[in-house]
Design a protein around this motif. Structure first.
Motif, short mmCIF file in Angstrom:
data_model
loop_
_atom_site.label_atom_id
_atom_site.label_comp_id
_atom_site.label_asym_id
_atom_site.label_seq_id
_atom_site.Cartn_x
_atom_site.Cartn_y
_atom_site.Cartn_z
N THR A 112 34.97 37.43 48.28
CA THR A 112 35.26 38.54 49.28
C THR A 112 36.86 38.62 49.75
OG1 THR A 112 34.92 37.24 51.02
CG2 THR A 112 32.89 38.44 50.19
N HIS A 113 37.68 37.90 49.09
CA HIS A 113 39.09 37.81 49.23
C HIS A 113 39.50 39.26 48.83
CE1 HIS A 113 43.31 36.88 49.54
NE2 HIS A 113 42.99 35.76 50.40
N PRO A 114 40.49 39.94 49.52
CA PRO A 114 40.92 41.21 48.90
C PRO A 114 41.80 40.90 47.72
CG PRO A 114 42.24 40.54 50.91
CD PRO A 114 40.96 39.62 50.81
N ASP A 115 42.19 39.81 47.45
CA ASP A 115 43.12 39.38 46.40
C ASP A 115 42.27 38.65 44.94
OD1 ASP A 115 45.46 40.66 47.58
OD2 ASP A 115 45.79 38.83 48.42
N TYR A 116 41.05 38.49 45.13
CA TYR A 116 40.22 37.77 44.27
C TYR A 116 40.26 38.70 43.02
CZ TYR A 116 35.97 36.44 42.14
OH TYR A 116 34.84 35.65 41.24
N LEU A 117 40.93 38.10 42.05
CA LEU A 117 40.95 38.37 40.63
C LEU A 117 40.65 37.49 39.67
CD1 LEU A 117 44.52 40.04 41.01
CD2 LEU A 117 42.42 41.25 40.72
N LEU A 118 39.99 37.50 38.72
CA LEU A 118 39.43 36.78 37.53
C LEU A 118 40.69 36.12 36.92
CD1 LEU A 118 36.10 38.26 36.23
CD2 LEU A 118 36.43 36.66 38.01
N SER A 119 41.72 36.94 36.81
CA SER A 119 43.08 36.53 36.17
C SER A 119 43.85 35.48 37.01
CB SER A 119 43.89 37.57 35.89
OG SER A 119 44.29 38.21 37.02
N HIS A 120 43.35 35.25 38.29
CA HIS A 120 44.13 34.39 39.18
C HIS A 120 43.16 33.14 39.21
CE1 HIS A 120 45.85 33.41 43.48
NE2 HIS A 120 46.10 32.41 42.46
N THR A 121 43.60 32.05 38.54
CA THR A 121 42.67 30.99 38.30
C THR A 121 43.07 29.59 38.99
OG1 THR A 121 43.57 30.51 36.19
CG2 THR A 121 41.59 32.08 36.02
N LYS A 122 42.00 28.76 38.95
CA LYS A 122 42.38 27.37 39.31
C LYS A 122 41.62 26.44 38.71
CE LYS A 122 41.96 24.78 43.80
NZ LYS A 122 41.87 24.95 45.10
N THR A 123 42.12 25.23 38.45
CA THR A 123 41.14 24.40 37.71
C THR A 123 40.81 23.00 38.69
OG1 THR A 123 42.19 24.79 35.51
CG2 THR A 123 41.12 22.54 35.77
N LEU A 124 39.43 22.70 38.42
CA LEU A 124 39.03 21.70 39.38
C LEU A 124 38.24 20.60 38.54
CD1 LEU A 124 37.78 23.62 42.63
CD2 LEU A 124 39.73 21.81 42.22
N PRO A 125 37.92 19.32 38.91
CA PRO A 125 37.39 18.34 37.89
C PRO A 125 36.08 18.58 37.73
CG PRO A 125 38.06 17.31 40.18
CD PRO A 125 38.44 18.76 40.03
N PHE A 126 35.20 19.35 38.57
CA PHE A 126 33.78 19.54 38.27
C PHE A 126 33.24 20.99 38.31
CE2 PHE A 126 34.58 15.53 40.63
CZ PHE A 126 33.32 14.70 40.16
#
Length: 357
Positions: A112-126
């Motif tokens: 629901t964040h107004p800047d939610y973009l699938l191209s703005h990514t993050k990597t987590l270990p699980f």
């Protein structure tokens, strides 16, 4: 499930974790022992209005949405929630929310964040699974009943909870949060009564589950109250399926596990307040914020401030995958008084009651 929040423009929220002092308080008061309670009989006037028995081969998307995000839940959780079929699937009549150990990349912000973009990514270990009924199953008052088998292990954090559909009293937690069931680190060495002078082999294993309300004002003026419960004979909730429920009526919410009523919270205890244009605190009507529509959330988090700083500490990465299994979700309304939910209470007089601040 959520812990704290910073205020941003309307509709935008960013969660912040508990301090370690708060973590110590999170397990207080001491848990209720269900061995001292009596299993109640559910009132016959609860009328089934919504259910999912997970009998179809795939998830019913008319009832559930699947979250796709790696923002960490605001609690420094270590999983990406994905729509992948190895994280969210139906098997043997159960919804399976499966956590896998292995790096996962996805959206860095919550949906629901107004800047939610699938191209703005993050990597987590699980990677793991999270489903929610928002816009597809939203209720004010009722009995919410979920039969589930929980995962165990250091760092696991399954949750069955509810958030407001409309946030009419403001951002978190002014509009409330209802945690039907949370558990962390089941089956590990419990720190509930930890004594370093006693050999670990003699310490009690973690078996607590928790019921909690979040309310008050927007962060940092929010508050949370609730209680843990230990099943009879210290049964580990990860060993088998158990039923978790709330009965929610105007001015009162009751928590149950396997029909043991262990906790009641009332509107004399909770509140919602906000500041007016002059900076003065204004308190909403007496039963706010738990007088608006809420929706269900089911998820399996891995890590985060709470599980990683209690019990054996950190995350044990062995014995993956981990699974939260949901046999069914059923929602009932009290046929006596649909507008208030009153008249269908099943009460154990020995249950813990939180009355006033």
């Amino acid at each position: 499930m959520k812990i704290a929040i910073r205020i941003l423009p309307i509709g935008v929220c960013l969660f912040a974790p508990l301090s370690f002092a708060d973590l110590a308080d999170a397990n207080k008061p001491s848990p209720v022992n269900a061995s001292n309670l009596t299993s109640i009989t559910v009132h016959p006037n609860w009328q089934l209005v919504w259910k999912d028995e997970f009998s179809d081969p795939t998830l019913d998307t008319s009832k559930w949405s699947v979250e796709h995000s790696c923002w960490g839940g605001g609690n420094e959780e270590k999983q990406c929630y994905t729509p992948n079929k190895n994280n969210v699937f139906i098997q043997s009549g159960n919804l399976v929310l499966q956590a896998l150990y292995g790096s996962s990349t996805g959206p860095a912000l919550y949906p629901t964040h107004p800047d939610y973009l699938l191209s703005h990514t993050k990597t987590l270990p699980f990677s793991s699974g999270k489903v929610l009924s928002k816009g597809k199953g939203d209720w004010r008052y009722g009995r919410m009943e979920i039969r589930a088998k929980l995962p165990q292990g250091q760092g696991t954090w399954p949750a069955i909870w509810m958030l407001p559909t409309d946030h009419i009293y403001g951002t978190w937690a002014a509009s409330g949060e209802i945690d039907i069931m949370e558990a962390v680190n089941l089956g590990t060495i419990s720190d509930a009564l930890f004594d370093p002078a006693v050999p670990q082999s003699l310490h009690t294993l973690e078996t607590r589950v928790h019921g909690t309300l979040h309310y008050g004002a927007t962060w940092p003026d929010n508050i949370y109250t609730g209680s843990g419960v230990i099943l009879p004979n210290k049964i580990n909730p990860a060993d088998n399926f158990h039923t978790y429920a709330i009965e929610w009526e105007q001015g009162e919410i009751r928590w149950y596990v396997d029909n043991y009523h262990f906790l009641t919270q009332r509107s004399s205890h909770w509140y919602s307040r906000s500041k007016n244009a002059n900076g003065e605190w204004i308190t909403a009507e007496s039963d706010a914020p738990f007088n608006e529509r809420f929706y269900l959330i089911l998820n399996l988090a891995i890590g985060g401030v709470w599980p990683e700083n209690t019990n054996e500490k950190g995350i044990n990465t062995s014995n993956y995958p981990k699974q939260l299994l949901i046999d069914y979700v059923r929602v009932y309304e009290c046929s006596d008084t649909l507008n208030t939910g009153k008249g269908c209470a099943a009460i154990d007089p020995k249950a813990r009651i939180l009355l006033t601040q």
